[in-house]
Enzyme design. Sequence first.
Site, PDB file in Angstrom:
ATOM      1  N   HIS A  17       0.842  -1.206   0.000  1.00 28.57           N
ATOM      2  CA  HIS A  17       0.000   0.000   0.000  1.00 28.57           C
ATOM      3  C   HIS A  17       0.879   1.260   0.000  1.00 28.57           C
ATOM      4  O   HIS A  17       0.597   2.230  -0.717  1.00 28.57           O
ATOM      5  CB  HIS A  17      -0.894   0.030   1.255  1.00 28.57           C
ATOM      6  CG  HIS A  17      -1.877  -1.100   1.343  1.00 28.57           C
ATOM      7  ND1 HIS A  17      -2.023  -1.865   2.479  1.00 28.57           N
ATOM      8  CD2 HIS A  17      -2.769  -1.601   0.444  1.00 28.57           C
ATOM      9  CE1 HIS A  17      -2.965  -2.777   2.277  1.00 28.57           C
ATOM     10  NE2 HIS A  17      -3.427  -2.640   1.058  1.00 28.57           N
ATOM     11  N   LYS A  41     -17.185  -6.670   9.175  1.00 32.70           N
ATOM     12  CA  LYS A  41     -15.866  -7.322   9.135  1.00 32.70           C
ATOM     13  C   LYS A  41     -15.165  -7.229  10.470  1.00 32.70           C
ATOM     14  O   LYS A  41     -15.060  -6.161  11.056  1.00 32.70           O
ATOM     15  CB  LYS A  41     -14.984  -6.622   8.077  1.00 32.70           C
ATOM     16  CG  LYS A  41     -14.840  -7.369   6.777  1.00 32.70           C
ATOM     17  CD  LYS A  41     -13.694  -6.768   5.975  1.00 32.70           C
ATOM     18  CE  LYS A  41     -13.750  -7.128   4.504  1.00 32.70           C
ATOM     19  NZ  LYS A  41     -12.765  -6.352   3.734  1.00 32.70           N
ATOM     20  N   ARG A  90      -2.369  -6.418  -8.341  1.00 35.20           N
ATOM     21  CA  ARG A  90      -1.299  -7.405  -8.224  1.00 35.20           C
ATOM     22  C   ARG A  90      -1.425  -8.534  -9.237  1.00 35.20           C
ATOM     23  O   ARG A  90      -0.451  -9.190  -9.566  1.00 35.20           O
ATOM     24  CB  ARG A  90      -1.326  -8.050  -6.823  1.00 35.20           C
ATOM     25  CG  ARG A  90      -0.819  -7.171  -5.732  1.00 35.20           C
ATOM     26  CD  ARG A  90      -1.317  -7.634  -4.388  1.00 35.20           C
ATOM     27  NE  ARG A  90      -2.764  -7.448  -4.307  1.00 35.20           N
ATOM     28  CZ  ARG A  90      -3.491  -7.666  -3.231  1.00 35.20           C
ATOM     29  NH1 ARG A  90      -2.931  -8.104  -2.140  1.00 35.20           N
ATOM     30  NH2 ARG A  90      -4.792  -7.446  -3.245  1.00 35.20           N
ATOM     31  N   SER A 127      -2.909  -7.860   2.919  1.00 37.37           N
ATOM     32  CA  SER A 127      -3.228  -7.669   4.334  1.00 37.37           C
ATOM     33  C   SER A 127      -3.665  -8.991   4.951  1.00 37.37           C
ATOM     34  O   SER A 127      -3.325  -9.285   6.101  1.00 37.37           O
ATOM     35  CB  SER A 127      -4.346  -6.632   4.490  1.00 37.37           C
ATOM     36  OG  SER A 127      -3.886  -5.366   4.086  1.00 37.37           O
TER      37      SER A 127
HETATM   38  P1  ADP Z   1      -9.872  -3.609  -0.241  1.00 45.18           P
HETATM   39  O1  ADP Z   1     -10.449  -4.369   0.917  1.00 45.18           O
HETATM   40  O2  ADP Z   1     -10.662  -2.407  -0.635  1.00 45.18           O
HETATM   41  O3  ADP Z   1      -9.421  -4.436  -1.413  1.00 45.18           O
HETATM   42  P2  ADP Z   1      -7.094  -3.462   0.613  1.00 45.18           P
HETATM   43  O4  ADP Z   1      -6.647  -2.758   1.840  1.00 45.18           O
HETATM   44  O5  ADP Z   1      -6.971  -4.946   0.600  1.00 45.18           O
HETATM   45  O6  ADP Z   1      -8.571  -2.953   0.399  1.00 45.18           O
HETATM   46  O7  ADP Z   1      -6.324  -2.896  -0.645  1.00 45.18           O
HETATM   47  C1  ADP Z   1      -6.423  -1.551  -1.040  1.00 45.18           C
HETATM   48  C2  ADP Z   1      -5.821  -1.386  -2.434  1.00 45.18           C
HETATM   49  O8  ADP Z   1      -4.431  -1.693  -2.402  1.00 45.18           O
HETATM   50  C3  ADP Z   1      -6.428  -2.323  -3.476  1.00 45.18           C
HETATM   51  O9  ADP Z   1      -6.483  -1.637  -4.727  1.00 45.18           O
HETATM   52  C4  ADP Z   1      -5.443  -3.455  -3.558  1.00 45.18           C
HETATM   53  O10 ADP Z   1      -5.469  -4.102  -4.810  1.00 45.18           O
HETATM   54  C5  ADP Z   1      -4.141  -2.694  -3.356  1.00 45.18           C
HETATM   55  N1  ADP Z   1      -3.080  -3.539  -2.818  1.00 45.18           N
HETATM   56  C6  ADP Z   1      -3.155  -4.404  -1.790  1.00 45.18           C
HETATM   57  N2  ADP Z   1      -1.970  -5.003  -1.583  1.00 45.18           N
HETATM   58  C7  ADP Z   1      -1.117  -4.492  -2.511  1.00 45.18           C
HETATM   59  C8  ADP Z   1       0.268  -4.731  -2.843  1.00 45.18           C
HETATM   60  N3  ADP Z   1       0.994  -5.619  -2.177  1.00 45.18           N
HETATM   61  N4  ADP Z   1       0.803  -4.016  -3.859  1.00 45.18           N
HETATM   62  C9  ADP Z   1       0.058  -3.125  -4.540  1.00 45.18           C
HETATM   63  N5  ADP Z   1      -1.254  -2.876  -4.311  1.00 45.18           N
HETATM   64  C10 ADP Z   1      -1.831  -3.546  -3.301  1.00 45.18           C
END
Ligand code: ADP
Length: 148
Positions: A17, A41, A90, A127
């Site tokens: 992120h 959640k 990803r 995450s």
């Molecule tokens: P959500 O629950 O809305 O998917 P996340 O917190 O999982 O939220 O992810 C937020 C954004 O960051 C999403 O667009 C996700 O694809 C992106 N993201 C998550 N992990 C990575 C990573 N390792 N590298 C790049 N982008 C990521």
Amino acid sequence: MKRALFPGSFDPFTIGHYDIVKRGLALFDEIVVCIGINDQKQTLVSTQDRVAEITRIFANDPRVRVASYEGLTIDFAQATEAPFILRGVRSIIDFEYERGIAEANKHLSGIETILLFADPQHGFISSSMVRDLHKHGQDISQFIPQGK
Ligand code: ADP
């Protein structure tokens, strides 16, 4: 002023992120990292603690703001006067998921979604993986940004 929202769960906020925000700052004047509140959640970190942690990580970057919101992301984007949504991709699975939401958001509000591909070094970081490692007693510090 070109402002983008970077919405997500960020439970927790990872180096993947962090990389998207840093790279997004080359495209936008200001990025609002915003935590979508989902009462259904069960989260590892409370919303309040996630806001505090991300604020700390970007404490030296005045172009990054942190917020939390309930409801639709496009409503929050409009309230924040952000015509862009930033997201990271990803894999093809992320891509299809993001495509569907981006098209709906564009159709409903005109807001454009800008996708950045994950740095290949971060492609495996999620995450949920970090939560799982934490649950089983592993040190997760290598996946969490330290900030400056
Ligand atoms: P959500 O629950 O809305 O998917 P996340 O917190 O999982 O939220 O992810 C937020 C954004 O960051 C999403 O667009 C996700 O694809 C992106 N993201 C998550 N992990 C990575 C990573 N390792 N590298 C790049 N982008 C990521």
